[in-house]
Write a protein that holds these residues in place. Structure first.
Motif, PDB file in Angstrom:
ATOM      1  N   ARG A 104      35.529  43.815  60.371  1.00  0.00           N
ATOM      2  CA  ARG A 104      36.537  42.780  60.105  1.00  0.00           C
ATOM      3  C   ARG A 104      35.968  41.403  60.417  1.00  0.00           C
ATOM      4  N   SER A 105      36.547  40.417  59.806  1.00  0.00           N
ATOM      5  CA  SER A 105      36.081  39.032  59.971  1.00  0.00           C
ATOM      6  C   SER A 105      36.558  38.483  61.314  1.00  0.00           C
ATOM      7  N   ALA A 106      35.964  37.383  61.715  1.00  0.00           N
ATOM      8  CA  ALA A 106      36.363  36.731  62.960  1.00  0.00           C
ATOM      9  C   ALA A 106      37.813  36.247  62.868  1.00  0.00           C
ATOM     10  N   ALA A 107      38.212  35.821  61.678  1.00  0.00           N
ATOM     11  CA  ALA A 107      39.592  35.359  61.492  1.00  0.00           C
ATOM     12  C   ALA A 107      40.571  36.514  61.676  1.00  0.00           C
ATOM     13  N   GLU A 108      40.209  37.689  61.157  1.00  0.00           N
ATOM     14  CA  GLU A 108      41.071  38.862  61.310  1.00  0.00           C
ATOM     15  C   GLU A 108      41.160  39.268  62.787  1.00  0.00           C
ATOM     16  N   GLU A 109      40.033  39.222  63.503  1.00  0.00           N
ATOM     17  CA  GLU A 109      40.056  39.533  64.937  1.00  0.00           C
ATOM     18  C   GLU A 109      40.942  38.543  65.689  1.00  0.00           C
ATOM     19  N   HIS A 110      40.830  37.277  65.352  1.00  0.00           N
ATOM     20  CA  HIS A 110      41.667  36.248  65.981  1.00  0.00           C
ATOM     21  C   HIS A 110      43.147  36.529  65.728  1.00  0.00           C
ATOM     22  N   ARG A 111      43.477  36.901  64.490  1.00  0.00           N
ATOM     23  CA  ARG A 111      44.874  37.192  64.139  1.00  0.00           C
ATOM     24  C   ARG A 111      45.379  38.387  64.955  1.00  0.00           C
ATOM     25  N   ILE A 112      44.563  39.438  65.088  1.00  0.00           N
ATOM     26  CA  ILE A 112      44.984  40.630  65.840  1.00  0.00           C
ATOM     27  C   ILE A 112      45.181  40.300  67.311  1.00  0.00           C
ATOM     28  N   ARG A 113      44.272  39.496  67.856  1.00  0.00           N
ATOM     29  CA  ARG A 113      44.392  39.134  69.287  1.00  0.00           C
ATOM     30  C   ARG A 113      45.667  38.343  69.572  1.00  0.00           C
ATOM     31  N   HIS A 114      46.116  37.601  68.606  1.00  0.00           N
ATOM     32  CA  HIS A 114      47.266  36.721  68.844  1.00  0.00           C
ATOM     33  C   HIS A 114      48.592  37.268  68.324  1.00  0.00           C
ATOM     34  N   LEU A 115      48.625  38.533  67.951  1.00  0.00           N
ATOM     35  CA  LEU A 115      49.895  39.160  67.579  1.00  0.00           C
ATOM     36  C   LEU A 115      50.758  39.316  68.822  1.00  0.00           C
ATOM     37  N   SER A 116      52.055  39.310  68.642  1.00  0.00           N
ATOM     38  CA  SER A 116      52.944  39.593  69.776  1.00  0.00           C
ATOM     39  C   SER A 116      52.784  41.077  70.130  1.00  0.00           C
ATOM     40  N   PRO A 117      53.199  41.474  71.312  1.00  0.00           N
ATOM     41  CA  PRO A 117      53.082  42.893  71.665  1.00  0.00           C
ATOM     42  C   PRO A 117      53.772  43.818  70.660  1.00  0.00           C
ATOM     43  N   ALA A 118      54.946  43.431  70.181  1.00  0.00           N
ATOM     44  CA  ALA A 118      55.654  44.272  69.202  1.00  0.00           C
ATOM     45  C   ALA A 118      54.892  44.316  67.880  1.00  0.00           C
ATOM     46  N   GLU A 119      54.354  43.179  67.448  1.00  0.00           N
ATOM     47  CA  GLU A 119      53.578  43.151  66.205  1.00  0.00           C
ATOM     48  C   GLU A 119      52.297  43.981  66.339  1.00  0.00           C
ATOM     49  N   PHE A 120      51.660  43.917  67.509  1.00  0.00           N
ATOM     50  CA  PHE A 120      50.442  44.697  67.708  1.00  0.00           C
ATOM     51  C   PHE A 120      50.747  46.197  67.668  1.00  0.00           C
ATOM     52  N   ARG A 121      51.841  46.598  68.319  1.00  0.00           N
ATOM     53  CA  ARG A 121      52.234  48.018  68.265  1.00  0.00           C
ATOM     54  C   ARG A 121      52.532  48.443  66.827  1.00  0.00           C
ATOM     55  N   ALA A 122      53.171  47.576  66.056  1.00  0.00           N
ATOM     56  CA  ALA A 122      53.446  47.888  64.647  1.00  0.00           C
ATOM     57  C   ALA A 122      52.139  48.009  63.864  1.00  0.00           C
ATOM     58  N   TYR A 123      51.169  47.121  64.156  1.00  0.00           N
ATOM     59  CA  TYR A 123      49.858  47.195  63.502  1.00  0.00           C
ATOM     60  C   TYR A 123      49.180  48.535  63.830  1.00  0.00           C
ATOM     61  N   LEU A 124      49.216  48.919  65.115  1.00  0.00           N
ATOM     62  CA  LEU A 124      48.612  50.197  65.512  1.00  0.00           C
ATOM     63  C   LEU A 124      49.318  51.373  64.837  1.00  0.00           C
ATOM     64  N   ASN A 125      50.633  51.333  64.808  1.00  0.00           N
ATOM     65  CA  ASN A 125      51.384  52.411  64.150  1.00  0.00           C
ATOM     66  C   ASN A 125      51.015  52.516  62.677  1.00  0.00           C
ATOM     67  N   ALA A 126      50.900  51.375  62.008  1.00  0.00           N
ATOM     68  CA  ALA A 126      50.537  51.386  60.587  1.00  0.00           C
ATOM     69  C   ALA A 126      49.133  51.957  60.395  1.00  0.00           C
ATOM     70  N   ARG A 127      48.192  51.565  61.268  1.00  0.00           N
ATOM     71  CA  ARG A 127      46.820  52.096  61.168  1.00  0.00           C
ATOM     72  C   ARG A 127      46.802  53.603  61.389  1.00  0.00           C
ATOM     73  N   LEU A 128      47.514  54.058  62.420  1.00  0.00           N
ATOM     74  CA  LEU A 128      47.548  55.501  62.714  1.00  0.00           C
ATOM     75  C   LEU A 128      48.219  56.275  61.587  1.00  0.00           C
ATOM     76  N   ASP A 129      49.314  55.722  61.051  1.00  0.00           N
ATOM     77  CA  ASP A 129      49.985  56.384  59.921  1.00  0.00           C
ATOM     78  C   ASP A 129      49.048  56.496  58.722  1.00  0.00           C
ATOM     79  N   ALA A 130      48.276  55.432  58.470  1.00  0.00           N
ATOM     80  CA  ALA A 130      47.340  55.447  57.340  1.00  0.00           C
ATOM     81  C   ALA A 130      46.233  56.482  57.560  1.00  0.00           C
ATOM     82  N   ILE A 131      45.737  56.579  58.789  1.00  0.00           N
ATOM     83  CA  ILE A 131      44.700  57.559  59.102  1.00  0.00           C
ATOM     84  C   ILE A 131      45.260  58.976  58.943  1.00  0.00           C
ATOM     85  N   GLU A 132      46.452  59.198  59.466  1.00  0.00           N
ATOM     86  CA  GLU A 132      47.071  60.532  59.358  1.00  0.00           C
ATOM     87  C   GLU A 132      47.362  60.887  57.908  1.00  0.00           C
ATOM     88  N   ALA A 133      47.805  59.911  57.117  1.00  0.00           N
ATOM     89  CA  ALA A 133      48.123  60.188  55.712  1.00  0.00           C
ATOM     90  C   ALA A 133      46.869  60.572  54.920  1.00  0.00           C
TER      91      ALA A 133
END
Length: 136
Positions: A104-133
């Motif tokens: 991932r790009s530095a901009a994407e890493e910056h965006r992930i670091r600055h997500l709120s806790p709820a947004e970060f959990r949603a990002y993780l859930n989406a990634r895990l759902d995509a991996i499981e699917a």
């Protein structure tokens, strides 16, 4: 006082050595005393080799860190641990599903670091759902 377990042999070797030296030119005493000192010193050497060389190595008191403990530490670290979590997800995805997953790009890493806790959990859930699917 903390004496070694083979202190009697040490005492005997020291006494025989002193006796051999003190006997001087009296060979009837010096030779047997010197022989005893040499034999006892050899026994001490053999016992020390047996204790050191053939003793099984002690098991490590702490187990090496595992992925679980690393992940737990990353979650506890809050924002500082987010990229460790994301990198671990990337590693799983590359190993299991897509070896060509781009970094991932530095901009994407910056965006992930600055997500709120709820947004970060949603990002993780989406990634895990995509991996499981994709794993089905």
């Amino acid at each position: 006082m903390n004496l070694p377990p083979d202190w009697p042999l040490l005492l005997l070797a020291g006494g025989a050595t002193v006796l051999a030296i003190d006997a001087g030119a009296n060979l009837a005493v010096a030779i047997p005393a010197g022989g005893v000192a040499i034999v006892v010193a050899g026994l001490l050497l053999l016992t020390s080799l047996g204790q050191v060389a053939w003793r099984p190595s002690a098991a490590p008191s702490l187990e090496p860190p595992t992925a679980t403990s690393s992940m737990r530490a990353a979650f506890r670290a809050g924002r500082a641990g987010r990229m460790s979590i994301v990198v671990e997800l990337d590693r799983v995805e590359r190993r299991v599903l897509d070896p060509t997953l781009p970094t991932r790009s530095a901009a994407e890493e910056h965006r992930i670091r600055h997500l709120s806790p709820a947004e970060f959990r949603a990002y993780l859930n989406a990634r895990l759902d995509a991996i499981e699917a994709r794993d089905l």
